[in-house]
Design a protein around this motif. Structure first.
Motif, PDB file in Angstrom:
ATOM      1  N   VAL A  38       0.620  -1.596   0.221  1.00  0.00           N
ATOM      2  CA  VAL A  38      -0.166  -0.018   0.245  1.00  0.00           C
ATOM      3  C   VAL A  38       1.061   0.788  -0.153  1.00  0.00           C
ATOM      4  CG1 VAL A  38      -1.420   1.053   1.321  1.00  0.00           C
ATOM      5  CG2 VAL A  38      -1.650  -1.295   1.111  1.00  0.00           C
ATOM      6  N   GLN A  40       1.250   5.791  -0.459  1.00  0.00           N
ATOM      7  CA  GLN A  40       0.370   7.279  -0.628  1.00  0.00           C
ATOM      8  C   GLN A  40       1.028   7.450  -2.066  1.00  0.00           C
ATOM      9  OE1 GLN A  40      -2.108   8.816   1.247  1.00  0.00           O
ATOM     10  NE2 GLN A  40      -1.865   9.928  -0.221  1.00  0.00           N
ATOM     11  N   ARG A  46      -4.490   7.078  -1.544  1.00  0.00           N
ATOM     12  CA  ARG A  46      -3.885   5.434  -0.818  1.00  0.00           C
ATOM     13  C   ARG A  46      -4.461   4.453  -2.721  1.00  0.00           C
ATOM     14  NH1 ARG A  46      -4.648   5.164   4.961  1.00  0.00           N
ATOM     15  NH2 ARG A  46      -3.416   6.639   5.605  1.00  0.00           N
ATOM     16  N   PHE A 121      -6.803  -0.139   6.045  1.00  0.00           N
ATOM     17  CA  PHE A 121      -5.919   1.903   5.234  1.00  0.00           C
ATOM     18  C   PHE A 121      -6.882   1.811   3.963  1.00  0.00           C
ATOM     19  CE2 PHE A 121      -1.916  -1.201   6.069  1.00  0.00           C
ATOM     20  CZ  PHE A 121      -0.857   0.165   6.346  1.00  0.00           C
TER      21      PHE A 121
END
Ligand code: AAT
Length: 292
Positions: A38, A40, A46, A121
């Motif tokens: 994951v 950003q 994201r 997330f």
């Protein structure tokens, strides 16, 4: 590879690689099935990546999740029992749970790490798990479906990763035969069916398998998703023998339905017009896919 950027490289789209600028890597792990990451991004929020391939970004996930869900569910009256294969992030569950007619939502995702990472997330996707109608099964979709009684579901949605890795069998004829069995007469399947720009041979294979298996209708639809390879993705929509399904003319108008706006916010992408338009193909694709 440009430092500080993520590039999506795969033999499924040779000679090209879409890139996103990385602000921060938030998670990296290795599950029993795949590498999970994951990050950003600077401009797409994201991003969830499995084995180097983008699965969702916060900015454009609405296009994919809304289309793969509402194309099938708006094509039949009162969907009640729905099965999702893959889709562990929960985004499709969020969309299925907009229907008040739905009583049961089963999901079979192979990789528990995807579910956990999404809950950590991607709260706007994982919100799908909060609906009490949802039951999560962790396992291979191919094995799961073999244990389902015949005629159980009104709709099956296969929100699958690409056919390299754990999802390979989800694109093959025996799996489609299992799906046809678990659908009621006139039930519908919508499966992720890749890009008309990149995967015409793969699409032809899916199409020919589905035409042999599904005795109702078989149609290809597509939409735009900027962060998927070539910027588009398609769906194979099939129905079993029984009450006829005319996929191009939705019977449910969820975009105009107040119910859809209550808890999850309004739809961002799907509407009845884009539903019908999704079946219009460019000439090069029409020649091969044709119409039925
Ligand atoms: N919701 C949009 C993202 C996806 S997710 C595809 C999911 O399918 C992944 O979580 C993966 O772990 C799961 N999966 C793969 N194989 C299986 C299997 N055999 N049984 C059950 N689940 C499986 C789709 C992204 C599309 C990407 C296009 N390039």
């Amino acid at each position: 590879v440009i430092p500080g950027w993520f590039s999506e490289i795969s033999p499924l789209w040779p000679g090209e690689a879409h890139s996103l600028k990385v602000e921060k890597v938030l998670f990296q792990g290795k599950s029993d099935y795949q590498n999970v990451m994951v990050f950003q991004s600077s401009t797409y929020g994201r991003v969830l990546v499995l084995d180097g391939v983008i699965q969702v970004t916060e900015r454009d996930e609405c296009a994919y999740q809304e289309m793969i869900t509402h194309l099938p569910l708006c094509s039949i009256p009162n969907p009640k029992k729905v099965l999702v294969i893959g889709g562990g992030d929960g985004g499709v569950l969020r969309e299925v749970s907009r229907y008040s007619s739905v009583e049961q939502i089963d999901i079979c995702e192979i990789d528990k790490m995807v579910v956990d990472v999404s809950k950590q997330f991607f709260p706007h996707l994982a919100v799908g798990y909060e609906d009490p109608r949802v039951t999560l099964h962790i396992g291979d979709g191919v094995a799961f479906i073999k244990g389902v009684p015949e005629g159980t579901y009104d709709a099956v949605i296969v929100d699958s990763s690409d056919p390299i890795g754990p999802a390979q069998e989800l694109f093959e004829k025996p799996f489609f035969e299992s799906i046809a069995k678990v659908l009621r007469p006139g039930g519908v399947l919508c499966t992720q069916a890749e890009s008309i720009w990149l995967h015409m041979q793969l699409i032809e294979g899916i199409l020919s398998a589905c035409r042999q298996v599904f005795k109702g209708s078989v149609n290809y639809a597509w939409t735009t998703v900027p962060t998927y390879p070539s910027g588009v993705i398609g769906f194979m929509l099939c129905s079993t023998e029984g009450p006829p399904v005319d996929f191009q003319h939705p019977v449910n108008h969820i975009d105009e339905d107040e119910v859809s706006k209550k808890s999850k916010g309004p739809l961002k992408f799907y509407n009845s017009e884009i539903h019908s338009a999704a079946f219009c193909l460019p000439s090069f694709a029409k020649r091969i896919i044709g119409s039925k």
